[in-house]
Design an enzyme around this catalytic site. Structure first.
Site, PDB file in Angstrom:
ATOM      1  N   PHE A 136      46.829  46.061  46.537  1.00  0.00           N
ATOM      2  CA  PHE A 136      45.596  45.865  45.513  1.00  0.00           C
ATOM      3  C   PHE A 136      44.676  46.815  46.433  1.00  0.00           C
ATOM      4  O   PHE A 136      44.362  46.836  47.592  1.00  0.00           O
ATOM      5  CB  PHE A 136      45.147  44.484  45.791  1.00  0.00           C
ATOM      6  N   ASP A 217      47.862  38.963  52.615  1.00  0.00           N
ATOM      7  CA  ASP A 217      46.937  38.592  51.511  1.00  0.00           C
ATOM      8  C   ASP A 217      47.918  37.835  50.421  1.00  0.00           C
ATOM      9  O   ASP A 217      48.748  38.240  49.795  1.00  0.00           O
ATOM     10  CB  ASP A 217      46.891  40.172  50.953  1.00  0.00           C
ATOM     11  N   TYR A 242      40.033  31.643  43.145  1.00  0.00           N
ATOM     12  CA  TYR A 242      39.680  31.634  41.798  1.00  0.00           C
ATOM     13  C   TYR A 242      40.987  31.970  40.961  1.00  0.00           C
ATOM     14  O   TYR A 242      40.632  31.974  39.668  1.00  0.00           O
ATOM     15  CB  TYR A 242      38.403  32.552  41.396  1.00  0.00           C
ATOM     16  N   LYS A 243      42.206  32.355  41.619  1.00  0.00           N
ATOM     17  CA  LYS A 243      43.194  32.568  40.562  1.00  0.00           C
ATOM     18  C   LYS A 243      43.896  31.351  40.393  1.00  0.00           C
ATOM     19  O   LYS A 243      43.397  30.533  39.533  1.00  0.00           O
ATOM     20  CB  LYS A 243      44.037  33.914  41.317  1.00  0.00           C
ATOM     21  N   ARG A 392      50.377  41.823  31.781  1.00  0.00           N
ATOM     22  CA  ARG A 392      50.784  40.756  32.964  1.00  0.00           C
ATOM     23  C   ARG A 392      50.431  39.588  32.132  1.00  0.00           C
ATOM     24  O   ARG A 392      49.309  39.129  31.643  1.00  0.00           O
ATOM     25  CB  ARG A 392      49.789  41.174  33.876  1.00  0.00           C
TER      26      ARG A 392
HETATM   27  C1  LIG Z   1      42.147  39.417  43.380  1.00  0.00           C
HETATM   28  C2  LIG Z   1      42.860  39.965  44.518  1.00  0.00           C
HETATM   29  C3  LIG Z   1      41.613  40.475  45.749  1.00  0.00           C
HETATM   30  C4  LIG Z   1      40.187  40.054  45.407  1.00  0.00           C
HETATM   31  O1  LIG Z   1      39.585  40.344  46.172  1.00  0.00           O
HETATM   32  P1  LIG Z   1      38.062  39.735  46.192  1.00  0.00           P
HETATM   33  O2  LIG Z   1      37.391  39.969  47.447  1.00  0.00           O
HETATM   34  O3  LIG Z   1      38.187  38.392  45.845  1.00  0.00           O
HETATM   35  O4  LIG Z   1      37.262  40.474  44.988  1.00  0.00           O
HETATM   36  C5  LIG Z   1      42.255  41.159  46.686  1.00  0.00           C
HETATM   37  N1  LIG Z   1      43.481  41.250  46.878  1.00  0.00           N
HETATM   38  C6  LIG Z   1      44.348  41.104  46.033  1.00  0.00           C
HETATM   39  C7  LIG Z   1      45.920  41.328  46.201  1.00  0.00           C
HETATM   40  C8  LIG Z   1      43.997  40.277  44.989  1.00  0.00           C
HETATM   41  O5  LIG Z   1      45.118  39.982  43.962  1.00  0.00           O
END
Ligand SMILES: *Cc1c(COP(=O)(O)O)cnc(C)c1O
Length: 432
Positions: A136, A217, A242-243, A392
Protein backbone atom coordinates in the site's frame (compact mmCIF):
# COMPACT_ATOMS: atom_id res chain seq x y z
CA UNK A 1 -25.15 -16.54 -22.03
CA UNK A 2 -28.91 -17.12 -22.41
CA UNK A 3 -31.46 -15.99 -19.84
CA UNK A 4 -33.80 -18.60 -18.39
CA UNK A 5 -36.84 -17.48 -16.40
CA UNK A 6 -35.42 -13.96 -16.32
CA UNK A 7 -32.01 -14.98 -14.94
CA UNK A 8 -28.65 -15.74 -16.46
CA UNK A 9 -27.61 -18.06 -13.63
CA UNK A 10 -29.31 -21.47 -13.29
CA UNK A 11 -32.24 -21.45 -10.82
CA UNK A 12 -30.73 -24.36 -8.91
CA UNK A 13 -28.06 -21.98 -7.61
CA UNK A 14 -30.73 -20.02 -5.79
CA UNK A 15 -31.50 -23.19 -3.84
CA UNK A 16 -27.80 -23.64 -3.09
CA UNK A 17 -27.48 -20.05 -1.83
CA UNK A 18 -30.68 -20.37 0.16
CA UNK A 19 -29.43 -23.51 1.90
CA UNK A 20 -26.12 -21.88 2.72
CA UNK A 21 -27.99 -18.90 4.19
CA UNK A 22 -30.20 -21.22 6.24
CA UNK A 23 -27.16 -22.93 7.70
CA UNK A 24 -25.35 -19.63 8.37
CA UNK A 25 -24.65 -19.22 12.09
CA UNK A 26 -23.98 -15.50 11.69
CA UNK A 27 -27.09 -14.58 9.71
CA UNK A 28 -28.77 -12.84 12.66
CA UNK A 29 -26.06 -10.15 12.78
CA UNK A 30 -27.15 -8.65 9.48
CA UNK A 31 -30.11 -6.91 11.12
CA UNK A 32 -27.70 -4.98 13.35
CA UNK A 33 -26.33 -3.12 10.33
CA UNK A 34 -27.56 -0.29 8.13
CA UNK A 35 -27.38 -1.91 4.71
CA UNK A 36 -27.69 0.38 1.71
CA UNK A 37 -31.15 0.04 0.22
CA UNK A 38 -31.26 -1.52 -3.25
CA UNK A 39 -27.51 -2.19 -3.32
CA UNK A 40 -25.37 -5.17 -2.52
CA UNK A 41 -22.45 -3.79 -0.55
CA UNK A 42 -19.21 -5.60 -1.34
CA UNK A 43 -16.87 -2.88 -0.14
CA UNK A 44 -16.68 -3.63 3.58
CA UNK A 45 -12.91 -4.00 3.27
CA UNK A 46 -12.64 -0.32 2.36
CA UNK A 47 -15.26 1.05 4.71
CA UNK A 48 -17.31 -1.25 6.91
CA UNK A 49 -21.00 -0.41 7.39
CA UNK A 50 -22.49 1.36 10.37
CA UNK A 51 -24.00 -0.95 12.97
CA UNK A 52 -26.65 -0.02 15.51
CA UNK A 53 -24.34 -0.68 18.48
CA UNK A 54 -21.69 1.59 16.93
CA UNK A 55 -24.27 4.30 16.36
CA UNK A 56 -25.49 3.99 19.96
CA UNK A 57 -21.93 4.21 21.26
CA UNK A 58 -21.34 7.48 19.38
CA UNK A 59 -24.59 8.99 20.61
CA UNK A 60 -23.82 7.93 24.15
CA UNK A 61 -20.39 9.54 23.89
CA UNK A 62 -22.00 12.79 22.76
CA UNK A 63 -24.29 12.49 25.77
CA UNK A 64 -21.37 12.18 28.12
CA UNK A 65 -19.81 15.30 26.60
CA UNK A 66 -23.11 17.18 27.01
CA UNK A 67 -23.66 15.94 30.54
CA UNK A 68 -20.19 15.94 32.05
CA UNK A 69 -18.19 18.48 30.02
CA UNK A 70 -14.60 18.40 31.32
CA UNK A 71 -15.53 15.79 33.92
CA UNK A 72 -16.13 13.31 31.09
CA UNK A 73 -12.43 12.49 31.37
CA UNK A 74 -13.12 10.75 34.67
CA UNK A 75 -16.89 10.20 34.77
CA UNK A 76 -19.61 8.51 32.77
CA UNK A 77 -19.85 4.96 31.50
CA UNK A 78 -16.60 5.13 29.57
CA UNK A 79 -14.36 7.79 31.11
CA UNK A 80 -12.27 9.26 28.32
CA UNK A 81 -8.96 9.25 30.17
CA UNK A 82 -8.90 5.42 30.21
CA UNK A 83 -10.89 4.85 27.04
CA UNK A 84 -7.95 3.81 24.83
CA UNK A 85 -6.78 1.35 27.47
CA UNK A 86 -10.32 0.06 28.00
CA UNK A 87 -10.65 -0.64 24.28
CA UNK A 88 -7.23 -2.20 24.11
CA UNK A 89 -8.34 -4.94 26.49
CA UNK A 90 -10.99 -5.92 23.96
CA UNK A 91 -8.77 -5.45 20.95
CA UNK A 92 -6.01 -7.66 22.30
CA UNK A 93 -8.13 -10.75 21.52
CA UNK A 94 -8.35 -9.74 17.90
CA UNK A 95 -4.62 -9.74 17.39
CA UNK A 96 -3.68 -12.52 19.81
CA UNK A 97 -1.79 -10.51 22.38
CA UNK A 98 -1.96 -9.66 26.06
CA UNK A 99 -3.72 -6.39 26.70
CA UNK A 100 -0.56 -4.54 27.78
CA UNK A 101 0.86 -5.02 24.31
CA UNK A 102 -1.92 -3.33 22.38
CA UNK A 103 -3.24 0.22 22.28
CA UNK A 104 -6.04 1.89 20.35
CA UNK A 105 -4.46 5.09 19.11
CA UNK A 106 -3.62 7.30 16.14
CA UNK A 107 -4.24 6.32 12.55
CA UNK A 108 -2.70 3.54 10.50
CA UNK A 109 -0.08 5.71 8.87
CA UNK A 110 0.69 7.72 12.01
CA UNK A 111 1.15 4.48 13.94
CA UNK A 112 3.53 3.24 11.29
CA UNK A 113 5.49 6.49 11.66
CA UNK A 114 5.60 5.99 15.41
CA UNK A 115 6.80 2.39 15.02
CA UNK A 116 9.44 3.26 12.43
CA UNK A 117 10.63 6.15 14.60
CA UNK A 118 10.92 3.67 17.47
CA UNK A 119 12.30 0.59 15.74
CA UNK A 120 14.25 1.77 12.74
CA UNK A 121 17.69 2.53 14.13
CA UNK A 122 20.05 1.95 11.22
CA UNK A 123 23.75 1.27 11.76
CA UNK A 124 26.49 1.17 9.15
CA UNK A 125 26.15 -2.64 9.09
CA UNK A 126 22.38 -2.93 9.26
CA UNK A 127 20.46 -0.15 7.60
CA UNK A 128 18.13 -1.64 4.96
CA UNK A 129 14.37 -1.92 5.13
CA UNK A 130 12.64 -4.75 3.25
CA UNK A 131 9.11 -4.27 1.91
CA UNK A 132 7.41 -5.42 -1.30
CA UNK A 133 6.56 -3.96 -4.69
CA UNK A 134 2.84 -4.57 -4.02
CA UNK A 135 2.57 -2.66 -0.76
CA UNK A 136 0.00 0.00 0.00
CA UNK A 137 1.53 3.36 -1.03
CA UNK A 138 1.17 5.05 2.36
CA UNK A 139 3.42 2.43 3.95
CA UNK A 140 6.09 3.02 1.34
CA UNK A 141 5.86 6.81 1.71
CA UNK A 142 6.32 6.44 5.45
CA UNK A 143 9.38 4.24 4.95
CA UNK A 144 10.88 6.65 2.41
CA UNK A 145 10.47 9.56 4.79
CA UNK A 146 12.24 7.70 7.62
CA UNK A 147 15.11 6.84 5.32
CA UNK A 148 15.39 10.55 4.48
CA UNK A 149 15.34 11.47 8.16
CA UNK A 150 18.36 9.21 8.59
CA UNK A 151 20.14 10.73 5.58
CA UNK A 152 19.64 7.57 3.50
CA UNK A 153 18.23 7.15 0.03
CA UNK A 154 15.59 4.64 -0.94
CA UNK A 155 17.66 3.41 -3.87
CA UNK A 156 20.37 2.26 -1.41
CA UNK A 157 18.35 1.33 1.63
CA UNK A 158 14.88 0.20 0.55
CA UNK A 159 14.62 -3.33 -0.80
CA UNK A 160 11.32 -4.03 -2.53
CA UNK A 161 10.77 -7.74 -2.99
CA UNK A 162 9.28 -8.12 -6.44
CA UNK A 163 6.17 -10.02 -7.36
CA UNK A 164 6.63 -12.75 -9.98
CA UNK A 165 3.05 -12.38 -11.28
CA UNK A 166 2.07 -8.82 -10.39
CA UNK A 167 -0.37 -10.08 -7.76
CA UNK A 168 1.40 -12.14 -5.16
CA UNK A 169 4.79 -12.32 -3.47
CA UNK A 170 6.49 -15.56 -2.49
CA UNK A 171 7.44 -15.98 1.16
CA UNK A 172 10.73 -17.57 -0.02
CA UNK A 173 11.60 -14.42 -1.95
CA UNK A 174 10.99 -12.29 1.13
CA UNK A 175 13.15 -14.59 3.23
CA UNK A 176 15.92 -14.42 0.62
CA UNK A 177 15.87 -10.62 0.95
CA UNK A 178 16.57 -10.89 4.69
CA UNK A 179 20.33 -10.38 4.36
CA UNK A 180 22.90 -9.28 6.96
CA UNK A 181 22.52 -5.60 6.10
CA UNK A 182 18.75 -5.57 6.79
CA UNK A 183 17.55 -3.81 9.91
CA UNK A 184 13.79 -4.14 9.55
CA UNK A 185 11.13 -5.91 7.48
CA UNK A 186 7.70 -4.37 7.00
CA UNK A 187 4.95 -6.38 5.32
CA UNK A 188 1.19 -6.47 4.95
CA UNK A 189 -0.60 -9.46 6.47
CA UNK A 190 -2.91 -9.49 3.43
CA UNK A 191 -2.17 -7.63 0.19
CA UNK A 192 -4.77 -4.97 -0.48
CA UNK A 193 -5.11 -5.77 -4.16
CA UNK A 194 -4.88 -9.56 -4.58
CA UNK A 195 -5.96 -10.56 -1.07
CA UNK A 196 -2.93 -12.84 -0.67
CA UNK A 197 -2.27 -13.70 2.97
CA UNK A 198 1.40 -13.88 3.92
CA UNK A 199 2.42 -16.49 6.44
CA UNK A 200 3.18 -14.21 9.38
CA UNK A 201 4.47 -16.98 11.69
CA UNK A 202 6.90 -18.28 9.06
CA UNK A 203 8.20 -14.82 8.15
CA UNK A 204 8.48 -13.71 11.77
CA UNK A 205 10.53 -16.78 12.58
CA UNK A 206 12.81 -16.21 9.58
CA UNK A 207 13.38 -12.57 10.59
CA UNK A 208 14.09 -13.41 14.20
CA UNK A 209 16.62 -16.10 13.27
CA UNK A 210 18.51 -13.45 11.30
CA UNK A 211 18.38 -10.77 13.98
CA UNK A 212 16.00 -8.61 11.93
CA UNK A 213 12.96 -6.79 13.32
CA UNK A 214 9.64 -7.51 11.63
CA UNK A 215 6.38 -5.58 11.62
CA UNK A 216 3.04 -6.17 9.92
CA UNK A 217 0.31 -3.92 8.55
CA UNK A 218 -2.92 -5.72 9.49
CA UNK A 219 -5.39 -3.41 7.72
CA UNK A 220 -6.76 -6.22 5.54
CA UNK A 221 -6.74 -9.02 8.11
CA UNK A 222 -7.98 -7.48 11.37
CA UNK A 223 -11.57 -8.48 12.06
CA UNK A 224 -11.69 -11.08 9.30
CA UNK A 225 -9.19 -13.69 10.43
CA UNK A 226 -7.49 -14.80 13.66
CA UNK A 227 -4.04 -13.53 14.67
CA UNK A 228 -1.57 -14.78 17.25
CA UNK A 229 0.96 -11.96 17.09
CA UNK A 230 2.55 -12.69 20.42
CA UNK A 231 3.12 -16.39 19.94
CA UNK A 232 4.19 -15.80 16.35
CA UNK A 233 6.88 -13.56 17.83
CA UNK A 234 6.05 -10.54 15.68
CA UNK A 235 7.92 -7.43 16.85
CA UNK A 236 5.23 -4.88 16.05
CA UNK A 237 2.01 -4.39 14.10
CA UNK A 238 -0.52 -1.66 13.31
CA UNK A 239 -3.94 -1.51 11.67
CA UNK A 240 -7.08 0.53 11.08
CA UNK A 241 -10.58 -0.10 12.46
CA UNK A 242 -12.70 1.28 9.65
CA UNK A 243 -12.46 -1.70 7.28
CA UNK A 244 -13.67 -5.08 8.56
CA UNK A 245 -14.05 -3.75 12.12
CA UNK A 246 -16.74 -1.26 11.06
CA UNK A 247 -15.70 1.60 13.37
CA UNK A 248 -16.40 4.30 10.82
CA UNK A 249 -14.47 6.69 8.57
CA UNK A 250 -11.31 7.93 10.22
CA UNK A 251 -11.86 5.90 13.37
CA UNK A 252 -8.92 5.59 15.73
CA UNK A 253 -6.46 2.86 14.74
CA UNK A 254 -4.38 0.39 16.75
CA UNK A 255 -0.88 -0.88 17.32
CA UNK A 256 0.88 -3.79 18.99
CA UNK A 257 4.41 -4.03 20.34
CA UNK A 258 5.95 -7.28 21.59
CA UNK A 259 6.67 -7.16 25.34
CA UNK A 260 10.42 -7.64 24.76
CA UNK A 261 10.43 -4.09 23.36
CA UNK A 262 8.49 -2.38 26.11
CA UNK A 263 11.64 -0.81 27.51
CA UNK A 264 12.06 1.18 24.29
CA UNK A 265 11.23 4.83 24.42
CA UNK A 266 8.74 5.94 21.78
CA UNK A 267 10.42 7.49 18.76
CA UNK A 268 7.68 10.11 18.84
CA UNK A 269 6.82 10.90 22.44
CA UNK A 270 3.87 12.84 23.80
CA UNK A 271 2.12 13.28 27.11
CA UNK A 272 -0.56 10.63 26.48
CA UNK A 273 2.24 8.06 26.38
CA UNK A 274 2.87 8.84 30.05
CA UNK A 275 2.25 6.60 32.97
CA UNK A 276 -1.28 7.71 33.83
CA UNK A 277 -0.48 8.12 37.52
CA UNK A 278 2.01 10.89 36.82
CA UNK A 279 0.74 12.38 33.56
CA UNK A 280 -0.85 15.31 35.36
CA UNK A 281 2.22 16.03 37.46
CA UNK A 282 3.22 18.02 34.37
CA UNK A 283 6.93 17.24 34.76
CA UNK A 284 9.33 17.69 31.89
CA UNK A 285 10.86 14.26 32.54
CA UNK A 286 8.85 11.74 30.55
CA UNK A 287 7.69 8.71 32.55
CA UNK A 288 6.36 6.32 29.93
CA UNK A 289 3.45 3.96 30.54
CA UNK A 290 4.42 0.34 31.15
CA UNK A 291 3.18 -1.32 27.98
CA UNK A 292 2.19 -0.37 24.46
CA UNK A 293 0.31 2.61 25.94
CA UNK A 294 3.61 4.52 25.88
CA UNK A 295 3.36 4.77 22.09
CA UNK A 296 0.36 7.09 22.33
CA UNK A 297 1.13 10.69 21.48
CA UNK A 298 -1.57 13.26 22.26
CA UNK A 299 -5.16 13.52 23.44
CA UNK A 300 -7.20 10.58 22.12
CA UNK A 301 -9.86 11.29 19.47
CA UNK A 302 -12.66 10.29 21.77
CA UNK A 303 -15.52 10.67 19.30
CA UNK A 304 -13.65 8.49 16.82
CA UNK A 305 -12.95 5.85 19.44
CA UNK A 306 -16.59 5.60 20.44
CA UNK A 307 -17.91 3.55 17.48
CA UNK A 308 -15.30 0.92 18.17
CA UNK A 309 -16.87 0.30 21.59
CA UNK A 310 -20.14 -0.61 19.91
CA UNK A 311 -18.65 -2.47 16.99
CA UNK A 312 -16.53 -4.71 19.19
CA UNK A 313 -19.64 -5.84 21.07
CA UNK A 314 -20.84 -7.47 17.87
CA UNK A 315 -17.47 -9.05 17.19
CA UNK A 316 -17.35 -10.45 20.70
CA UNK A 317 -20.70 -12.14 20.16
CA UNK A 318 -19.83 -13.49 16.74
CA UNK A 319 -16.30 -14.74 17.47
CA UNK A 320 -13.40 -14.68 15.05
CA UNK A 321 -13.47 -18.41 14.23
CA UNK A 322 -17.06 -18.21 12.99
CA UNK A 323 -16.23 -15.04 11.06
CA UNK A 324 -13.22 -16.60 9.34
CA UNK A 325 -15.06 -19.75 8.52
CA UNK A 326 -18.02 -17.94 6.95
CA UNK A 327 -15.65 -15.57 5.16
CA UNK A 328 -13.88 -18.51 3.51
CA UNK A 329 -17.22 -20.04 2.53
CA UNK A 330 -18.41 -16.76 1.03
CA UNK A 331 -15.22 -16.12 -0.92
CA UNK A 332 -15.12 -19.74 -2.12
CA UNK A 333 -18.72 -19.47 -3.33
CA UNK A 334 -17.87 -16.25 -5.16
CA UNK A 335 -14.67 -17.67 -6.67
CA UNK A 336 -16.49 -20.79 -7.88
CA UNK A 337 -19.25 -18.70 -9.46
CA UNK A 338 -16.74 -16.34 -11.05
CA UNK A 339 -14.75 -19.19 -12.46
CA UNK A 340 -17.73 -20.81 -14.13
CA UNK A 341 -19.87 -17.84 -15.09
CA UNK A 342 -17.58 -14.80 -15.32
CA UNK A 343 -14.45 -16.19 -16.95
CA UNK A 344 -16.26 -16.46 -20.33
CA UNK A 345 -16.44 -12.63 -20.20
CA UNK A 346 -12.69 -12.30 -19.72
CA UNK A 347 -12.46 -12.16 -15.93
CA UNK A 348 -9.52 -13.81 -14.22
CA UNK A 349 -9.23 -14.68 -10.57
CA UNK A 350 -6.32 -12.79 -9.07
CA UNK A 351 -6.39 -14.01 -5.47
CA UNK A 352 -4.70 -17.24 -4.35
CA UNK A 353 -7.01 -20.26 -4.48
CA UNK A 354 -5.87 -21.97 -1.31
CA UNK A 355 -8.01 -20.93 1.69
CA UNK A 356 -4.97 -20.59 3.95
CA UNK A 357 -3.37 -18.10 1.53
CA UNK A 358 -6.43 -15.86 1.20
CA UNK A 359 -7.68 -12.92 3.22
CA UNK A 360 -11.30 -11.79 3.13
CA UNK A 361 -11.73 -10.45 -0.38
CA UNK A 362 -11.84 -11.69 -3.93
CA UNK A 363 -9.79 -10.08 -6.68
CA UNK A 364 -11.21 -10.22 -10.19
CA UNK A 365 -9.02 -9.02 -13.01
CA UNK A 366 -10.39 -7.55 -16.20
CA UNK A 367 -8.88 -5.07 -18.67
CA UNK A 368 -12.15 -3.08 -18.48
CA UNK A 369 -12.22 -3.17 -14.65
CA UNK A 370 -12.58 0.58 -14.32
CA UNK A 371 -15.70 0.83 -16.47
CA UNK A 372 -17.13 -2.43 -15.17
CA UNK A 373 -16.97 -1.09 -11.60
CA UNK A 374 -18.92 2.00 -12.63
CA UNK A 375 -21.53 -0.09 -14.42
CA UNK A 376 -21.81 -2.41 -11.41
CA UNK A 377 -22.70 0.55 -9.19
CA UNK A 378 -25.39 1.50 -11.68
CA UNK A 379 -27.01 -1.92 -11.24
CA UNK A 380 -26.66 -1.84 -7.45
CA UNK A 381 -23.49 -3.76 -6.70
CA UNK A 382 -20.82 -1.82 -4.83
CA UNK A 383 -17.30 -3.03 -5.57
CA UNK A 384 -13.94 -1.36 -5.24
CA UNK A 385 -11.77 -0.54 -8.21
CA UNK A 386 -8.02 -0.85 -7.77
CA UNK A 387 -5.80 0.37 -10.56
CA UNK A 388 -5.06 -0.76 -13.13
CA UNK A 389 -7.37 -3.74 -13.66
CA UNK A 390 -8.82 -5.06 -10.40
CA UNK A 391 -12.45 -5.39 -9.33
CA UNK A 392 -12.23 -6.03 -5.61
CA UNK A 393 -15.15 -7.75 -3.92
CA UNK A 394 -15.48 -8.30 -0.19
CA UNK A 395 -18.44 -10.30 1.04
CA UNK A 396 -18.48 -9.53 4.77
CA UNK A 397 -19.53 -12.39 7.10
CA UNK A 398 -21.52 -10.16 9.47
CA UNK A 399 -23.76 -8.66 6.82
CA UNK A 400 -23.38 -10.34 3.41
CA UNK A 401 -25.50 -13.38 2.57
CA UNK A 402 -24.80 -16.11 0.04
CA UNK A 403 -27.88 -14.91 -1.83
CA UNK A 404 -26.25 -11.45 -2.05
CA UNK A 405 -23.15 -13.02 -3.59
CA UNK A 406 -25.24 -14.90 -6.13
CA UNK A 407 -27.26 -11.81 -7.01
CA UNK A 408 -24.08 -9.76 -7.39
CA UNK A 409 -22.72 -12.26 -9.92
CA UNK A 410 -26.05 -12.23 -11.77
CA UNK A 411 -25.81 -8.45 -12.06
CA UNK A 412 -22.20 -8.58 -13.23
CA UNK A 413 -23.26 -10.97 -16.00
CA UNK A 414 -26.01 -8.50 -16.88
CA UNK A 415 -23.42 -5.70 -17.18
CA UNK A 416 -21.23 -7.87 -19.41
CA UNK A 417 -24.09 -9.12 -21.57
CA UNK A 418 -25.55 -5.65 -22.11
CA UNK A 419 -22.07 -4.16 -22.38
CA UNK A 420 -23.49 -1.35 -20.26
CA UNK A 421 -19.95 -0.56 -19.05
CA UNK A 422 -19.16 0.82 -22.51
CA UNK A 423 -21.27 3.86 -21.71
CA UNK A 424 -18.80 4.94 -19.00
CA UNK A 425 -15.53 6.77 -19.30
CA UNK A 426 -12.26 4.99 -18.70
CA UNK A 427 -11.26 7.72 -16.30
CA UNK A 428 -10.94 6.77 -12.64
CA UNK A 429 -12.97 8.87 -10.18
CA UNK A 430 -10.92 10.91 -7.70
CA UNK A 431 -11.83 8.33 -5.09
CA UNK A 432 -11.90 4.77 -6.34
C1 LIG B 1 -6.36 1.10 4.31
C2 LIG B 1 -4.91 0.91 4.43
C3 LIG B 1 -4.09 1.91 4.97
C4 LIG B 1 -4.69 3.24 5.32
O1 LIG B 1 -3.92 4.05 6.12
P1 LIG B 1 -4.63 5.28 6.88
O2 LIG B 1 -3.54 5.91 7.61
O3 LIG B 1 -5.71 4.70 7.73
O4 LIG B 1 -5.22 6.16 5.82
C5 LIG B 1 -2.74 1.63 5.15
N1 LIG B 1 -2.22 0.44 4.78
C6 LIG B 1 -2.98 -0.52 4.22
C7 LIG B 1 -2.38 -1.83 3.82
C8 LIG B 1 -4.33 -0.31 4.02
O5 LIG B 1 -5.09 -1.25 3.45
Amino acid sequence: MEKQDGCYLPKTLQQTAFKLDQADLLSEFRQQFYLPEESIYLDGNSLGLLSKPAERAVLSMLDSWRQYAINGWSQGRHPWFQLSEELSRELANWVGADKENVIATGSTTVNLHQLLATFYQPTSQRYKIVATSLDFPSDIYAIQSHLRLHGLEAKDALVLVQSHDGLTVREEDITLAMTDDVSLVLLPSVFYRSGQYLSMPQLAQAARQRGILIGFDLCHSIGIMPHELQSWDVDFAFWCHYKYLNAGPGSVAGLYVHPRHHHRLPGLAGWFGSDKEVQFDMLHDFTPAQGAGRFQIGTPHVLSLAPLLGSLEIFQQAGIQAIRSKSLQLTQFLIDLAETYLSPYGFQIGNPREPERRGGHVCLIHPEAIRICKAMKQVGVIPDYRAPDVVRLAPVPLYTSFTDVLEAVERIIQVMENKSYEAFEKQREVIA
